[in-house]
Write a protein that holds these residues in place. Structure first.
Motif, mmCIF file in Angstrom:
data_model
loop_
_atom_site.group_PDB
_atom_site.id
_atom_site.type_symbol
_atom_site.label_atom_id
_atom_site.label_comp_id
_atom_site.label_asym_id
_atom_site.label_seq_id
_atom_site.Cartn_x
_atom_site.Cartn_y
_atom_site.Cartn_z
ATOM 1 N N PHE A 100 66.425 15.356 95.395
ATOM 2 C CA PHE A 100 65.249 16.177 95.079
ATOM 3 C C PHE A 100 65.346 17.546 95.745
ATOM 4 C CE2 PHE A 100 62.308 12.276 94.362
ATOM 5 C CZ PHE A 100 62.697 12.219 93.037
ATOM 6 N N THR A 101 65.798 17.574 96.984
ATOM 7 C CA THR A 101 65.921 18.838 97.708
ATOM 8 C C THR A 101 66.927 19.759 97.037
ATOM 9 O OG1 THR A 101 65.384 17.701 99.769
ATOM 10 C CG2 THR A 101 66.396 19.864 99.967
ATOM 11 N N ILE A 102 68.068 19.225 96.643
ATOM 12 C CA ILE A 102 69.088 20.034 95.980
ATOM 13 C C ILE A 102 68.575 20.541 94.639
ATOM 14 C CG2 ILE A 102 71.357 19.918 94.872
ATOM 15 C CD1 ILE A 102 72.236 18.119 97.211
ATOM 16 N N TYR A 103 67.887 19.688 93.882
ATOM 17 C CA TYR A 103 67.349 20.126 92.592
ATOM 18 C C TYR A 103 66.316 21.231 92.776
ATOM 19 C CZ TYR A 103 65.031 20.258 88.135
ATOM 20 O OH TYR A 103 64.492 20.706 86.963
ATOM 21 N N ILE A 104 65.414 21.056 93.738
ATOM 22 C CA ILE A 104 64.380 22.066 93.966
ATOM 23 C C ILE A 104 65.014 23.374 94.418
ATOM 24 C CG2 ILE A 104 62.428 22.666 95.469
ATOM 25 C CD1 ILE A 104 61.660 19.659 95.329
ATOM 26 N N PHE A 105 65.999 23.298 95.296
ATOM 27 C CA PHE A 105 66.669 24.524 95.744
ATOM 28 C C PHE A 105 67.350 25.234 94.582
ATOM 29 C CE2 PHE A 105 70.642 26.593 97.014
ATOM 30 C CZ PHE A 105 70.124 27.604 97.808
ATOM 31 N N ASN A 106 68.089 24.485 93.780
ATOM 32 C CA ASN A 106 68.816 25.103 92.670
ATOM 33 C C ASN A 106 67.882 25.636 91.591
ATOM 34 O OD1 ASN A 106 71.390 24.792 93.726
ATOM 35 N ND2 ASN A 106 71.589 22.736 92.888
ATOM 36 N N SER A 107 66.729 25.020 91.414
ATOM 37 C CA SER A 107 65.798 25.464 90.383
ATOM 38 C C SER A 107 64.943 26.649 90.814
ATOM 39 C CB SER A 107 64.870 24.321 89.985
ATOM 40 O OG SER A 107 65.604 23.278 89.405
ATOM 41 N N VAL A 108 64.596 26.700 92.087
ATOM 42 C CA VAL A 108 63.616 27.681 92.532
ATOM 43 C C VAL A 108 64.212 28.757 93.441
ATOM 44 C CG1 VAL A 108 61.440 27.983 93.779
ATOM 45 C CG2 VAL A 108 61.783 25.964 92.372
ATOM 46 N N PHE A 109 65.007 28.362 94.410
ATOM 47 C CA PHE A 109 65.396 29.281 95.465
ATOM 48 C C PHE A 109 66.810 29.825 95.353
ATOM 49 C CE2 PHE A 109 62.226 26.399 97.323
ATOM 50 C CZ PHE A 109 61.242 27.330 97.580
ATOM 51 N N ARG A 110 67.608 29.374 94.404
ATOM 52 C CA ARG A 110 68.987 29.818 94.313
ATOM 53 C C ARG A 110 69.055 31.279 93.933
ATOM 54 N NH1 ARG A 110 73.555 28.687 94.863
ATOM 55 N NH2 ARG A 110 74.241 26.625 94.448
ATOM 56 N N PRO A 111 69.851 32.062 94.678
ATOM 57 C CA PRO A 111 70.014 33.474 94.293
ATOM 58 C C PRO A 111 70.805 33.584 92.991
ATOM 59 C CG PRO A 111 71.375 32.935 96.200
ATOM 60 C CD PRO A 111 70.553 31.730 95.897
#
Length: 91
Positions: free
Chosen positions: A19-30
């Motif tokens: 879940f953390t990786i998905y949220i990071f890649n969906s929202v916070f990834r540059p």
């Protein structure tokens, strides 16, 4: 469900990390790719943070359920964006 997840710590950790990786890649990834060392560092920090969240999950806080709702809402938003894009293209 909460008690089962508390008893199965590895499953809890894997779910939280996913879940953390998905949220990071969906929202916070540059937009631009990070250099390899920074990319590895980001995922290592996420793995450590997921361990902390797993401890809170085992301590009877609904971490996985909250992250699941967040991911579900993000998927609904993505579906709505795709639907709007499809409607604009066909209309």
């Amino acid at each position: 469900m909460q008690e089962w997840l508390s008893e199965h710590k590895l499953v809890s950790y894997v779910l939280i990390l996913a879940f953390t990786i998905y949220i990071f890649n969906s929202v916070f990834r540059p937009q631009a790719r990070l250099p390899l060392l920074k990319e590895v560092l980001v995922y290592v920090v996420m793995a450590i943070g997921s361990f902390v969240l797993m401890i809170l999950q085992v301590d009877k806080l609904p971490i996985i359920q909250c992250m699941g709702i967040a991911v579900l809402m993000m998927l609904m938003l993505r579906g709505r964006q795709l639907y709007d894009k499809y409607r604009k293209k066909s209309g």
